[in-house]
Design a protein around this motif. Sequence first.
Motif, PDB file in Angstrom:
ATOM      1  N   GLN A   1       0.822  -1.210   0.000  1.00  0.00           N
ATOM      2  CA  GLN A   1       0.000   0.000   0.000  1.00  0.00           C
ATOM      3  C   GLN A   1       0.854   1.258   0.000  1.00  0.00           C
ATOM      4  OE1 GLN A   1      -4.190  -1.287   2.082  1.00  0.00           O
ATOM      5  NE2 GLN A   1      -2.485  -0.865   3.474  1.00  0.00           N
TER       6      GLN A   1
ATOM      7  N   CYS B   1      -4.993   1.376  -1.609  1.00  0.00           N
ATOM      8  CA  CYS B   1      -5.596   1.028  -0.325  1.00  0.00           C
ATOM      9  C   CYS B   1      -6.678  -0.017  -0.545  1.00  0.00           C
ATOM     10  CB  CYS B   1      -6.199   2.277   0.332  1.00  0.00           C
ATOM     11  SG  CYS B   1      -6.774   2.013   2.029  1.00  0.00           S
TER      12      CYS B   1
ATOM     13  N   TYR C   1     -10.827   1.219  -0.675  1.00  0.00           N
ATOM     14  CA  TYR C   1     -10.419   1.413   0.718  1.00  0.00           C
ATOM     15  C   TYR C   1     -11.518   1.000   1.685  1.00  0.00           C
ATOM     16  CZ  TYR C   1     -13.177   5.747   0.407  1.00  0.00           C
ATOM     17  OH  TYR C   1     -14.193   6.661   0.240  1.00  0.00           O
TER      18      TYR C   1
ATOM     19  N   CYS D   1      -2.234   3.443   4.375  1.00  0.00           N
ATOM     20  CA  CYS D   1      -3.100   3.968   3.321  1.00  0.00           C
ATOM     21  C   CYS D   1      -3.101   5.499   3.271  1.00  0.00           C
ATOM     22  CB  CYS D   1      -4.543   3.495   3.537  1.00  0.00           C
ATOM     23  SG  CYS D   1      -4.823   1.760   3.091  1.00  0.00           S
TER      24      CYS D   1
ATOM     25  N   TRP E   1      -6.661   9.550   2.420  1.00  0.00           N
ATOM     26  CA  TRP E   1      -6.247   8.177   2.109  1.00  0.00           C
ATOM     27  C   TRP E   1      -6.053   8.018   0.607  1.00  0.00           C
ATOM     28  CZ3 TRP E   1     -11.155   6.188   5.031  1.00  0.00           C
ATOM     29  CH2 TRP E   1     -11.026   6.455   6.403  1.00  0.00           C
ATOM     30  N   TRP E   2      -5.304   6.953   0.247  1.00  0.00           N
ATOM     31  CA  TRP E   2      -5.187   6.579  -1.171  1.00  0.00           C
ATOM     32  C   TRP E   2      -6.497   5.964  -1.634  1.00  0.00           C
ATOM     33  CZ3 TRP E   2      -1.110   8.802  -3.007  1.00  0.00           C
ATOM     34  CH2 TRP E   2       0.083   8.882  -2.293  1.00  0.00           C
TER      35      TRP E   2
ATOM     36  N   CYS F   1      -5.640  -1.715  -4.730  1.00  0.00           N
ATOM     37  CA  CYS F   1      -4.308  -2.354  -4.842  1.00  0.00           C
ATOM     38  C   CYS F   1      -4.296  -3.452  -5.904  1.00  0.00           C
ATOM     39  CB  CYS F   1      -3.890  -2.921  -3.487  1.00  0.00           C
ATOM     40  SG  CYS F   1      -3.460  -1.661  -2.269  1.00  0.00           S
TER      41      CYS F   1
END
Length: 311
Positions: free
Chosen positions: A215, A221, A226, A242, A258-259, A263
């Motif tokens: 991550q 994430c 996420y 993340c 957050w991302w 993934c």
Amino acid sequence: MRRSSTDESTYRRSPSPPGKEPGFARGGPFFGLHASPGPKAAQARYTSPKGNKYVVFYLDLSFIFLLELKRCSMARGCLQGVKYLMFAFNLLFWLGGCGILGVGIWLAATQGNFATLSSSFPSLSAANLLIVTGAFVMAIGFVGCIGAIKENKCLLLTFFVALLLVFLLEACITILFFAYTDKIDRYAQRDLKKGLHLYGTPGNVGLTNAWSIIQTDFRCCGVSNYTDWFEVYNATRVPDSCCLEFSESCGLHAPGTWWKAPCYETVKMWLQENLLAVGVFGLCTALVQILGLTFAMTMYCQVVRADAYCA
């Protein structure tokens, strides 16, 4: 009517001088008749050809022996050339296995906390895969080297069969992978989501570190989103890996920090971008295996041929 003696006298020959034979006695024709040879001529006829037959027979045997010796020498020469090529190839094969095994051991010793992301195959880590692959390659290369040096047909055939089985297994896995790509994608995502529930639990340090590294490096994430972490924590939070900017307990902040990239899709896109390198690696591996199969079968045939010629 009977002929008179005066009629027959015209056909009589005069007596030959002593020591000389008449023309027909020497074998010449006289009115279509052939005289039988004398005792000396008969003896010469039956004794001299007998010696000639033995001489021709011995010459034929000598010629056949020299021909077979030449063929045997040529077979041995071809065998020696293939032998050294086979040994050099398997020596490189064995050294490659040693390198793979060494890298696997180094990863297991220094990066032992990095494990697989799958909950179904917890031992399927990079280090374990390299160790198993390196040991197997070393074993096959060792068998090939000994078979080439000793010119042992059993070892050469064992090397050929083992390498052929590996090649066919790889080909079947490749074909099945491309044939069932969609099903494999669904199964992999489902299995990875199950592995998220093991994140941060005791005894799963490897899986926890693996997800943290992925991550952070790929800036993603979760598996597909996420929100996958919400089911793990039963709350609106994600791991700190993340976060756009890492800080302690940053996973409790708002989703804007957050991302957002999944993934699974990010890693899959990265593999597709490097598909050429993966394809070249796979092609080189297949060519090396085909070359090993060719060397092994050629060496085996040369050993059989040399044994047949020189037996």
